[in-house]
Design an enzyme around this catalytic site. Structure first.
Site, PDB file in Angstrom:
ATOM      1  N   ASP A  31       0.870  -1.190   0.000  1.00 14.78           N
ATOM      2  CA  ASP A  31       0.000   0.000   0.000  1.00 14.78           C
ATOM      3  C   ASP A  31       0.897   1.227   0.000  1.00 14.78           C
ATOM      4  O   ASP A  31       1.959   1.231   0.627  1.00 14.78           O
ATOM      5  CB  ASP A  31      -0.885  -0.021   1.259  1.00 14.78           C
ATOM      6  CG  ASP A  31      -2.104   0.895   1.147  1.00 14.78           C
ATOM      7  OD1 ASP A  31      -3.227   0.382   1.267  1.00 14.78           O
ATOM      8  OD2 ASP A  31      -1.930   2.119   0.949  1.00 14.78           O
ATOM      9  N   GLY A  82      -6.688   1.479  -4.931  1.00 12.07           N
ATOM     10  CA  GLY A  82      -7.308   2.356  -5.917  1.00 12.07           C
ATOM     11  C   GLY A  82      -7.868   3.587  -5.242  1.00 12.07           C
ATOM     12  O   GLY A  82      -8.046   3.616  -4.015  1.00 12.07           O
ATOM     13  N   SER A 124     -17.171  -2.844  -8.642  1.00  9.78           N
ATOM     14  CA  SER A 124     -18.215  -2.072  -7.969  1.00  9.78           C
ATOM     15  C   SER A 124     -19.515  -2.151  -8.754  1.00  9.78           C
ATOM     16  O   SER A 124     -19.504  -2.276  -9.988  1.00  9.78           O
ATOM     17  CB  SER A 124     -17.754  -0.609  -7.909  1.00  9.78           C
ATOM     18  OG  SER A 124     -18.812   0.241  -7.565  1.00  9.78           O
ATOM     19  N   TYR A 148     -14.533   7.323 -12.419  1.00 10.67           N
ATOM     20  CA  TYR A 148     -14.292   6.226 -11.467  1.00 10.67           C
ATOM     21  C   TYR A 148     -14.939   4.936 -11.971  1.00 10.67           C
ATOM     22  O   TYR A 148     -14.309   3.869 -11.984  1.00 10.67           O
ATOM     23  CB  TYR A 148     -14.833   6.609 -10.076  1.00 10.67           C
ATOM     24  CG  TYR A 148     -14.859   5.450  -9.117  1.00 10.67           C
ATOM     25  CD1 TYR A 148     -13.674   4.979  -8.546  1.00 10.67           C
ATOM     26  CD2 TYR A 148     -16.056   4.796  -8.797  1.00 10.67           C
ATOM     27  CE1 TYR A 148     -13.688   3.881  -7.681  1.00 10.67           C
ATOM     28  CE2 TYR A 148     -16.072   3.710  -7.940  1.00 10.67           C
ATOM     29  CZ  TYR A 148     -14.888   3.258  -7.380  1.00 10.67           C
ATOM     30  OH  TYR A 148     -14.910   2.171  -6.537  1.00 10.67           O
ATOM     31  N   LYS A 152     -13.228   1.223 -13.317  1.00  9.29           N
ATOM     32  CA  LYS A 152     -13.566  -0.145 -12.872  1.00  9.29           C
ATOM     33  C   LYS A 152     -13.897  -1.017 -14.085  1.00  9.29           C
ATOM     34  O   LYS A 152     -13.460  -2.165 -14.176  1.00  9.29           O
ATOM     35  CB  LYS A 152     -14.756  -0.124 -11.904  1.00  9.29           C
ATOM     36  CG  LYS A 152     -14.447   0.473 -10.546  1.00  9.29           C
ATOM     37  CD  LYS A 152     -13.470  -0.393  -9.759  1.00  9.29           C
ATOM     38  CE  LYS A 152     -13.119   0.198  -8.410  1.00  9.29           C
ATOM     39  NZ  LYS A 152     -11.881  -0.319  -7.844  1.00  9.29           N
TER      40      LYS A 152
HETATM   41  P1  NAD Z   1      -9.628   2.748   0.826  1.00  7.93           P
HETATM   42  O1  NAD Z   1      -9.247   4.053   0.229  1.00  7.93           O
HETATM   43  O2  NAD Z   1      -9.897   2.686   2.285  1.00  7.93           O
HETATM   44  O3  NAD Z   1      -8.507   1.644   0.495  1.00  7.93           O
HETATM   45  C1  NAD Z   1      -7.754   1.683  -0.685  1.00  7.93           C
HETATM   46  C2  NAD Z   1      -6.283   1.540  -0.310  1.00  7.93           C
HETATM   47  O4  NAD Z   1      -5.509   1.558  -1.504  1.00  7.93           O
HETATM   48  C3  NAD Z   1      -5.776   2.675   0.571  1.00  7.93           C
HETATM   49  O5  NAD Z   1      -5.110   2.120   1.694  1.00  7.93           O
HETATM   50  C4  NAD Z   1      -4.794   3.439  -0.324  1.00  7.93           C
HETATM   51  O6  NAD Z   1      -3.720   3.997   0.419  1.00  7.93           O
HETATM   52  C5  NAD Z   1      -4.349   2.361  -1.286  1.00  7.93           C
HETATM   53  N1  NAD Z   1      -3.918   2.828  -2.608  1.00  7.93           N
HETATM   54  C6  NAD Z   1      -4.558   3.687  -3.455  1.00  7.93           C
HETATM   55  N2  NAD Z   1      -3.849   3.861  -4.573  1.00  7.93           N
HETATM   56  C7  NAD Z   1      -2.729   3.101  -4.451  1.00  7.93           C
HETATM   57  C8  NAD Z   1      -1.597   2.871  -5.276  1.00  7.93           C
HETATM   58  N3  NAD Z   1      -1.451   3.492  -6.456  1.00  7.93           N
HETATM   59  N4  NAD Z   1      -0.635   2.029  -4.843  1.00  7.93           N
HETATM   60  C9  NAD Z   1      -0.750   1.419  -3.640  1.00  7.93           C
HETATM   61  N5  NAD Z   1      -1.781   1.610  -2.814  1.00  7.93           N
HETATM   62  C10 NAD Z   1      -2.762   2.448  -3.213  1.00  7.93           C
HETATM   63  O7  NAD Z   1     -10.881   2.195   0.000  1.00  7.93           O
HETATM   64  P2  NAD Z   1     -11.842   0.964   0.277  1.00  7.93           P
HETATM   65  O8  NAD Z   1     -13.172   1.497   0.592  1.00  7.93           O
HETATM   66  O9  NAD Z   1     -11.190   0.000   1.203  1.00  7.93           O
HETATM   67  O10 NAD Z   1     -11.926   0.363  -1.187  1.00  7.93           O
HETATM   68  C11 NAD Z   1     -11.083  -0.694  -1.619  1.00  7.93           C
HETATM   69  C12 NAD Z   1     -11.378  -0.983  -3.073  1.00  7.93           C
HETATM   70  O11 NAD Z   1     -12.763  -1.314  -3.201  1.00  7.93           O
HETATM   71  C13 NAD Z   1     -11.149   0.193  -4.023  1.00  7.93           C
HETATM   72  O12 NAD Z   1     -10.613  -0.298  -5.234  1.00  7.93           O
HETATM   73  C14 NAD Z   1     -12.548   0.738  -4.264  1.00  7.93           C
HETATM   74  O13 NAD Z   1     -12.660   1.373  -5.520  1.00  7.93           O
HETATM   75  C15 NAD Z   1     -13.365  -0.529  -4.210  1.00  7.93           C
HETATM   76  N6  NAD Z   1     -14.780  -0.284  -3.859  1.00  7.93           N
HETATM   77  C16 NAD Z   1     -15.064   0.406  -2.713  1.00  7.93           C
HETATM   78  C17 NAD Z   1     -16.400   0.664  -2.391  1.00  7.93           C
HETATM   79  C18 NAD Z   1     -16.746   1.480  -1.164  1.00  7.93           C
HETATM   80  O14 NAD Z   1     -17.856   2.021  -1.109  1.00  7.93           O
HETATM   81  N7  NAD Z   1     -15.864   1.588  -0.158  1.00  7.93           N
HETATM   82  C19 NAD Z   1     -17.414   0.202  -3.206  1.00  7.93           C
HETATM   83  C20 NAD Z   1     -17.080  -0.537  -4.355  1.00  7.93           C
HETATM   84  C21 NAD Z   1     -15.745  -0.760  -4.659  1.00  7.93           C
HETATM   85  C1  WQD Z   2     -26.080   6.367  -0.708  1.00  2.66           C
HETATM   86  C2  WQD Z   2     -27.431   7.079  -0.710  1.00  2.66           C
HETATM   87  C3  WQD Z   2     -27.350   9.267  -1.688  1.00  2.66           C
HETATM   88  C4  WQD Z   2     -24.779  11.091   1.358  1.00  2.66           C
HETATM   89  C5  WQD Z   2     -21.083   5.448  -3.948  1.00  2.66           C
HETATM   90  C6  WQD Z   2     -20.358   5.330  -5.263  1.00  2.66           C
HETATM   91  C7  WQD Z   2     -20.253   3.892  -5.667  1.00  2.66           C
HETATM   92  C8  WQD Z   2     -19.660   3.030  -4.548  1.00  2.66           C
HETATM   93  C9  WQD Z   2     -20.282   3.298  -3.220  1.00  2.66           C
HETATM   94  C10 WQD Z   2     -17.358   2.643  -4.936  1.00  2.66           C
HETATM   95  C11 WQD Z   2     -27.733   7.820  -2.008  1.00  2.66           C
HETATM   96  C12 WQD Z   2     -27.689   9.363  -0.224  1.00  2.66           C
HETATM   97  C13 WQD Z   2     -25.540  10.206   0.614  1.00  2.66           C
HETATM   98  C14 WQD Z   2     -25.420  12.157   2.026  1.00  2.66           C
HETATM   99  C15 WQD Z   2     -27.533  11.354   1.194  1.00  2.66           C
HETATM  100  N1  WQD Z   2     -18.272   3.275  -4.358  1.00  2.66           N
HETATM  101  N2  WQD Z   2     -26.882  10.336   0.544  1.00  2.66           N
HETATM  102  N3  WQD Z   2     -26.785  12.234   1.934  1.00  2.66           N
HETATM  103  O1  WQD Z   2     -23.822   6.939  -4.182  1.00  2.66           O
HETATM  104  O2  WQD Z   2     -24.791   4.628  -3.696  1.00  2.66           O
HETATM  105  O3  WQD Z   2     -22.380   4.887  -4.095  1.00  2.66           O
HETATM  106  O4  WQD Z   2     -20.366   4.698  -2.969  1.00  2.66           O
HETATM  107  O5  WQD Z   2     -17.396   1.901  -5.847  1.00  2.66           O
HETATM  108  O6  WQD Z   2     -19.490   3.859  -6.825  1.00  2.66           O
HETATM  109  O7  WQD Z   2     -21.074   6.057  -6.239  1.00  2.66           O
HETATM  110  O8  WQD Z   2     -23.327   5.729  -1.994  1.00  2.66           O
HETATM  111  O9  WQD Z   2     -23.191   6.385   0.365  1.00  2.66           O
HETATM  112  O10 WQD Z   2     -22.746   8.131  -1.408  1.00  2.66           O
HETATM  113  O11 WQD Z   2     -25.063   7.282  -1.099  1.00  2.66           O
HETATM  114  O12 WQD Z   2     -28.767  11.485   1.133  1.00  2.66           O
HETATM  115  O13 WQD Z   2     -24.799  13.000   2.687  1.00  2.66           O
HETATM  116  O14 WQD Z   2     -27.398   8.094   0.320  1.00  2.66           O
HETATM  117  O15 WQD Z   2     -28.062  10.215  -2.430  1.00  2.66           O
HETATM  118  O16 WQD Z   2     -29.113   7.727  -2.236  1.00  2.66           O
HETATM  119  P1  WQD Z   2     -23.679   5.621  -3.567  1.00  2.66           P
HETATM  120  P2  WQD Z   2     -23.492   6.923  -0.985  1.00  2.66           P
END
Ligand code: NAD
Ligand code: WQD
Length: 336
Positions: A31, A82, A124, A148, A152
């Site tokens: 990381d 990421g 995602s 974003y 993906k």
């Molecule tokens: P996060 O930011 O907490 O974790 C991502 C980690 O990757 C961090 O520790 C960051 O320092 C590291 N990182 C970023 N770019 C890097 C690079 N170039 N080299 C090495 N390390 C790097 O995020 P998370 O919520 O744990 O998400 C993890 C993965 O899941 C991400 O790819 C994110 O897009 C995906 N994802 C997250 C969600 C969500 O809502 N949290 C939803 C769908 C998908």
């Molecule tokens: C959830 C609901 C908002 C904040 C996002 C990314 C998605 C994925 C997860 C990575 C929605 C509402 C939110 C606030 C609100 N990430 N909301 N007040 O938009 O479903 O997904 O995170 O892959 O790609 O787009 O999640 O938690 O932002 O929103 O009313 O202050 O809550 O409108 O209906 P979302 P979210």
């Protein structure tokens, strides 16, 4: 044999490392700490009794990747690293394409060179854009609405092409719905920088007094109460999904996209009410305009995960609310 976890000090990665440790699995985390902190390693050790090996490096650093693969006996990679903020990706698309797409390309090249051809990728539900149908199954059309999401989808396509070119590759692209909550210990959880973009950390920061009130983005959607509906999934269930996915490498080659969701949709107003009931804390809110780019409803058809890898979510909304608040109240300023 060791699992390489990129992004393993992040929110979902840290929970997954804990579950891997529980099974006695050796882990190396790579990381660059761009969105996480070293203290996470102490917390993982506190929970699991084991400290993961840690390499501070960037996935775009080919030399660093080569040395990880030559120094450790890596059997598979779980690729979380990421950048993940949708709004930021619109403002800084090139940074996102470089970090996420070029970074994943470098990683796949290094894996290919080292002949490590098993990878689980953090995809995602954003790849379904405005969904073709509900609940969303893996055959729904793929279309994205922001850089974003495009990242993906491009990474998935790159991995799919690689599987076509070489039948030794096995890729599991886990399409997460909305991960929330924290480990029940309250030691690890989500630590957003600045004002949270996502609903759940915003609610917990209002509960702890860090923010005055929640803005509910829209109450005029075509949903039962007018607010947006999502499929919230406990982060520990999500972590366990990765553990199950590791078992697929021996039986499923090629590219396998799999939804990780509960199949249940909850509205923003239901989330607020549930948090208030479970934690006995009032969440002041106002109704604000819709957030640009948001959709009305998004929830999974999660059957493929059950059929292919015997996984289904087991933690309900009350547990998500309880654990999210336990983490926030124990760590009001995150890992600071
Ligand atoms: P996060 O930011 O907490 O974790 C991502 C980690 O990757 C961090 O520790 C960051 O320092 C590291 N990182 C970023 N770019 C890097 C690079 N170039 N080299 C090495 N390390 C790097 O995020 P998370 O919520 O744990 O998400 C993890 C993965 O899941 C991400 O790819 C994110 O897009 C995906 N994802 C997250 C969600 C969500 O809502 N949290 C939803 C769908 C998908
Ligand atoms: C959830 C609901 C908002 C904040 C996002 C990314 C998605 C994925 C997860 C990575 C929605 C509402 C939110 C606030 C609100 N990430 N909301 N007040 O938009 O479903 O997904 O995170 O892959 O790609 O787009 O999640 O938690 O932002 O929103 O009313 O202050 O809550 O409108 O209906 P979302 P979210």
């Amino acid at each position: 044999m060791t699992i390489l976890v990129t992004g393993g000090t992040g929110y979902i990665g840290s929970h997954t490392v804990v579950e891997l440790h529980k099974l006695g699995q050796d882990v190396v985390i790579l990381d660059n700490l761009s969105n996480s902190k070293l203290i996470v390693l102490d917390r993982i050790e506190q929970i699991s009794g084991k400290r993961p090996l840690f390499i501070e490096a960037d996935i775009r650093d080919a030399a660093a990747l080569d040395s990880v693969f030559s120094e450790h006996d890596i059997k598979a990679v779980i690729h979380f690293a990421g950048l993940k903020a949708v709004g930021e990706s619109v403002a800084e698309p090139l940074r996102y394409y470089d970090n996420n797409v070029a970074g994943s390309l470098r990683l796949l090249e290094a894996m290919s060179k080292a002949k490590v051809k098993n990878v689980i990728f953090s995809s995602s539900a954003t790849v379904y854009g405005s969904p073709e149908r509900l609940p969303i199954d893996e055959d729904c059309a793929l279309r994205t609405t922001n850089p974003y999401g495009a990242n993906k989808l491009q990474i998935e396509q790159m991995m799919g092409d690689l599987c076509v070119s070489d039948a030794d590759w096995s890729v599991v692209a886990l399409r997460y719905f909305n991960p929330v909550g924290a480990h029940e210990s309250g030691l690890i959880g989500e630590d957003p920088k600045g004002i949270p973009n996502n609903l759940m950390p915003f609610i917990t920061q209002v509960a702890s007094g860090l923010r005055a009130e929640l803005s509910v983005f829209g109450d005029d959607y075509d949903t039962p109460d007018g607010s947006g509906v999502r499929d919230y999934i406990h982060v520990v269930d999500l972590a366990l999904g990765h553990v199950k996915a590791l078992g697929l490498f021996t039986k499923a080659i090629g590219f396998n996209p799999i939804n990780l969701g509960t199949g249940n949709g909850y509205s923003v107003l239901e989330m607020v009410k549930s948090f208030e009931r479970v934690n006995e804390i009032k969440i002041p809110f106002n109704i604000s305009p819709r957030r640009p780019g948001d959709i009305a409803s998004c929830y999974a058809q999660p059957n493929k995960a059950l059929t292919m890898m015997d996984w289904q979510a087991s933690k309900g909304l009350d547990q998500m609310m309880k654990d999210a608040w336990h983490w926030q109240s124990n760590n009001p300023n995150g890992y600071e």
